[in-house]
Design a protein around this motif. Sequence first.
Motif, PDB file in Angstrom:
ATOM      1  N   ALA A 155       0.977  -1.175   0.214  1.00 19.24           N
ATOM      2  CA  ALA A 155       0.017   0.050  -0.034  1.00 19.24           C
ATOM      3  C   ALA A 155       0.748   1.133   0.082  1.00 19.24           C
ATOM      4  N   ASP A 156       0.365   2.297  -0.642  1.00 22.05           N
ATOM      5  CA  ASP A 156       1.136   3.386  -0.918  1.00 22.05           C
ATOM      6  C   ASP A 156       0.389   4.422   0.272  1.00 22.05           C
ATOM      7  N   TRP A 157       0.449   4.589   1.392  1.00 22.25           N
ATOM      8  CA  TRP A 157      -0.193   5.393   2.394  1.00 22.25           C
ATOM      9  C   TRP A 157      -0.282   7.022   2.096  1.00 22.25           C
ATOM     10  N   GLY A 158      -1.666   7.208   1.750  1.00 20.68           N
ATOM     11  CA  GLY A 158      -1.847   8.638   1.520  1.00 20.68           C
ATOM     12  C   GLY A 158      -1.286   9.086   0.040  1.00 20.68           C
ATOM     13  N   ILE A 181      -5.020  14.418  -3.652  1.00 18.79           N
ATOM     14  CA  ILE A 181      -6.104  15.041  -3.577  1.00 18.79           C
ATOM     15  C   ILE A 181      -7.170  14.685  -2.549  1.00 18.79           C
ATOM     16  N   THR A 182      -7.341  13.271  -2.614  1.00 19.40           N
ATOM     17  CA  THR A 182      -8.231  12.840  -1.569  1.00 19.40           C
ATOM     18  C   THR A 182      -7.655  12.285  -0.257  1.00 19.40           C
ATOM     19  N   ARG A 183      -6.207  12.180  -0.351  1.00 20.33           N
ATOM     20  CA  ARG A 183      -5.220  11.922   0.752  1.00 20.33           C
ATOM     21  C   ARG A 183      -5.746  10.183   1.044  1.00 20.33           C
ATOM     22  N   ARG A 184      -6.332   9.470   0.246  1.00 14.54           N
ATOM     23  CA  ARG A 184      -6.508   8.083   0.206  1.00 14.54           C
ATOM     24  C   ARG A 184      -5.239   7.315  -0.111  1.00 14.54           C
ATOM     25  N   SER A 185      -5.151   5.878   0.284  1.00 16.80           N
ATOM     26  CA  SER A 185      -4.160   5.285   0.206  1.00 16.80           C
ATOM     27  C   SER A 185      -4.415   4.252  -1.185  1.00 16.80           C
ATOM     28  N   THR A 186      -3.370   3.751  -1.747  1.00 21.30           N
ATOM     29  CA  THR A 186      -3.761   2.642  -2.995  1.00 21.30           C
ATOM     30  C   THR A 186      -3.346   1.611  -2.526  1.00 21.30           C
ATOM     31  N   SER A 201      -3.735 -13.036 -11.216  1.00 20.91           N
ATOM     32  CA  SER A 201      -4.461 -11.845 -11.033  1.00 20.91           C
ATOM     33  C   SER A 201      -3.557 -10.858 -10.198  1.00 20.91           C
ATOM     34  N   SER A 202      -4.315  -9.608 -10.450  1.00 19.11           N
ATOM     35  CA  SER A 202      -3.672  -8.327  -9.764  1.00 19.11           C
ATOM     36  C   SER A 202      -4.888  -7.602  -9.193  1.00 19.11           C
ATOM     37  N   THR A 203      -4.384  -6.629  -8.120  1.00 17.99           N
ATOM     38  CA  THR A 203      -5.147  -5.665  -7.668  1.00 17.99           C
ATOM     39  C   THR A 203      -4.435  -4.401  -7.867  1.00 17.99           C
ATOM     40  N   CYS A 204      -5.282  -3.109  -8.204  1.00 17.37           N
ATOM     41  CA  CYS A 204      -4.797  -1.980  -7.860  1.00 17.37           C
ATOM     42  C   CYS A 204      -5.809  -1.052  -7.906  1.00 17.37           C
ATOM     43  N   ARG A 205      -5.984  -0.520  -6.640  1.00 18.14           N
ATOM     44  CA  ARG A 205      -7.371   0.303  -6.412  1.00 18.14           C
ATOM     45  C   ARG A 205      -7.169   1.280  -5.440  1.00 18.14           C
ATOM     46  N   ARG A 206      -7.703   2.391  -5.505  1.00 21.72           N
ATOM     47  CA  ARG A 206      -7.743   3.333  -4.555  1.00 21.72           C
ATOM     48  C   ARG A 206      -8.667   2.874  -3.433  1.00 21.72           C
ATOM     49  N   GLN A 207      -8.183   3.075  -1.972  1.00 24.90           N
ATOM     50  CA  GLN A 207      -8.813   2.520  -0.959  1.00 24.90           C
ATOM     51  C   GLN A 207      -9.889   3.437  -0.517  1.00 24.90           C
ATOM     52  N   ASP A 208     -11.184   2.667  -0.100  1.00 25.46           N
ATOM     53  CA  ASP A 208     -12.417   3.480   0.159  1.00 25.46           C
ATOM     54  C   ASP A 208     -12.330   4.497   1.289  1.00 25.46           C
ATOM     55  N   VAL A 209     -11.400   4.212   2.342  1.00 18.81           N
ATOM     56  CA  VAL A 209     -11.725   4.788   3.190  1.00 18.81           C
ATOM     57  C   VAL A 209      -9.892   5.708   3.546  1.00 18.81           C
ATOM     58  N   ASN A 234      11.766  -6.154  -2.624  1.00 19.92           N
ATOM     59  CA  ASN A 234      11.447  -7.420  -3.312  1.00 19.92           C
ATOM     60  C   ASN A 234       9.872  -7.622  -3.066  1.00 19.92           C
ATOM     61  N   ASN A 235       9.015  -6.347  -3.118  1.00 18.22           N
ATOM     62  CA  ASN A 235       7.837  -6.560  -3.034  1.00 18.22           C
ATOM     63  C   ASN A 235       7.240  -6.518  -4.479  1.00 18.22           C
ATOM     64  N   THR A 236       6.755  -7.297  -5.095  1.00 18.85           N
ATOM     65  CA  THR A 236       6.486  -7.078  -6.526  1.00 18.85           C
ATOM     66  C   THR A 236       4.917  -6.138  -6.549  1.00 18.85           C
ATOM     67  N   ALA A 237       4.218  -6.356  -5.374  1.00 16.76           N
ATOM     68  CA  ALA A 237       2.909  -5.498  -5.488  1.00 16.76           C
ATOM     69  C   ALA A 237       3.121  -4.079  -5.439  1.00 16.76           C
ATOM     70  N   ASP A 238       4.475  -3.469  -4.946  1.00 25.66           N
ATOM     71  CA  ASP A 238       4.817  -2.078  -4.924  1.00 25.66           C
ATOM     72  C   ASP A 238       4.369  -1.416  -6.434  1.00 25.66           C
ATOM     73  N   ILE A 239       4.574  -2.394  -7.433  1.00 27.46           N
ATOM     74  CA  ILE A 239       4.500  -1.691  -8.960  1.00 27.46           C
ATOM     75  C   ILE A 239       2.842  -1.373  -9.094  1.00 27.46           C
ATOM     76  N   PHE A 240       2.014  -1.867  -8.140  1.00 27.01           N
ATOM     77  CA  PHE A 240       0.420  -1.553  -8.371  1.00 27.01           C
ATOM     78  C   PHE A 240       0.151  -0.189  -7.444  1.00 27.01           C
ATOM     79  N   THR A 241       1.015   0.249  -6.614  1.00 25.29           N
ATOM     80  CA  THR A 241       0.782   1.439  -5.896  1.00 25.29           C
ATOM     81  C   THR A 241       1.039   2.720  -6.015  1.00 25.29           C
ATOM     82  N   LYS A 242       2.204   2.812  -6.649  1.00 24.81           N
ATOM     83  CA  LYS A 242       2.839   4.236  -7.179  1.00 24.81           C
ATOM     84  C   LYS A 242       3.637   3.923  -8.274  1.00 24.81           C
ATOM     85  N   ALA A 243       4.095   5.276  -8.891  1.00 25.68           N
ATOM     86  CA  ALA A 243       5.065   5.238  -9.901  1.00 25.68           C
ATOM     87  C   ALA A 243       6.378   5.062  -9.462  1.00 25.68           C
TER      88      ALA A 243
END
Length: 453
Positions: free
Chosen positions: A289-292, A296-301, A314-322, A416-425
């Motif tokens: 997760a990329d905290w905040g 604009i919304t200060r939500r994490s990804t 499969s992969s998940t990339c989405r802005r968190q609801d809270v 080494n966390n491959t999921a990092d590629i789905f949280t930020k540039a």
Amino acid sequence: FSPSASNIIFRLLITFMVTYQLFAFCFDVTSAFLNSAVKYTNYVFLPDGFLYNGSRYGLMLKNIYGTRDAARGWYEDQHIFLTRSYPTLVRSNVDPCLYFLFETSLIVFIIVTVDDYAVVTSSKSWYTQFLATYSKQYASKDLGRLSLRLYSGILVNISPSRSECFLSQEREIRELLQRFNMSDCNPARTPMVTDLSAPPRTPADTGDWIKFDYPSLIGSLLWIARMTRPDILFSVIFLSAFMKTYTDLHIGAAKRILRYLKGTLTYGQLYAPNTSHPSTVTIASMSDADWGGDTITRRSTSGAITKLYDCYISSTCRRQDVIALSTTEAELIALTEAAKDVKALLNFMKEITQVEFSPFTEIARTTISTDNIAAQFIANNRVFNNRTRHIDIRYMFIRDLMEQETINLDRVESSNNTADIFTKALPFEAFNIHRRNLGVAQRPDFVIDDTEE
């Protein structure tokens, strides 16, 4: 409506094929919707100048293309025919577009995508007999081996040994570059700059944005990202939030993705399983997760990736609801997203392992890796304190999975966390490492040997 096979099920099919070195074929049904009878009372408005018994309306006796229930009627009819012709053929309860059949020395998987069929089997003679039986009921066109064929817009390239497979959309990318006059653009090393600041449009903003078909470009890029190029998924998801408020800055960022694709035209998704015991199902997942991160919304990804036999599923990339109040909370939410993906895959794998003669005999305990120790601790322990009491109960779903011994949590280094590629540039060095771990690679020179048995 008619169900349609998901991209996840298609990737599963490819993974099974390369794991057991199966044969892959495809065929197309001619005028599929016209083969099914009308199951509901429908009337059609006749063209000008035509009357039937003095009326401009006619009662439909057969389905035609364009009616609401034509696709569903066709799906139900073909399902009845398949299960009657092959009583041991099982339709998946997880995805109704997947069928499978296991017998002694026989493995069969069938995917139905409206009127397109992909068949993966251990026996070429079984496919020949199956197609002959099917064609007697519904006129079909045999497209031969799946390799070097376009299936749902994806070019499938299978190695001669059938132990590797490469999926790409090079032709679609070329057409997209041409459509947006980017065929001669300079390539970019990454799909997005790391310090992009692109606020949404305000009423006072002016520019050339109104002349550019931004929604069409983002939609096309999203299709490519979802199917064969997960390395651009975060960039596309980020820009899709500005479909109605985009500016010249967002257009420039979208064009950079095209520039990146121009430089990686020959890249695609490579499937090469890493297992010496295919009968034991091995599933692994990572979350981050990329905290905040959204300024604009200060939500994490949230970002997550799930693999089967070390092949991308499969992969998940989405802005968190809270709005997460800490990195721990953001990482816990991302862990829950990964757990949902893993649970969905486990549901399917449990289904096929319980079938008689299944080549999959057991499922190893699944591991989800995270780089946040605090989130791992909260998921492992039912703590309740001032730091966790406000977290929504739905994000504690992972606790039940762990208590049921469905999954394990493990620690992974951030680098080494491959999921990092789905949280930020990411900068190129980190991006390149994670891209490789995703299985996104250059096109290999596979050659099909038609004489191979």
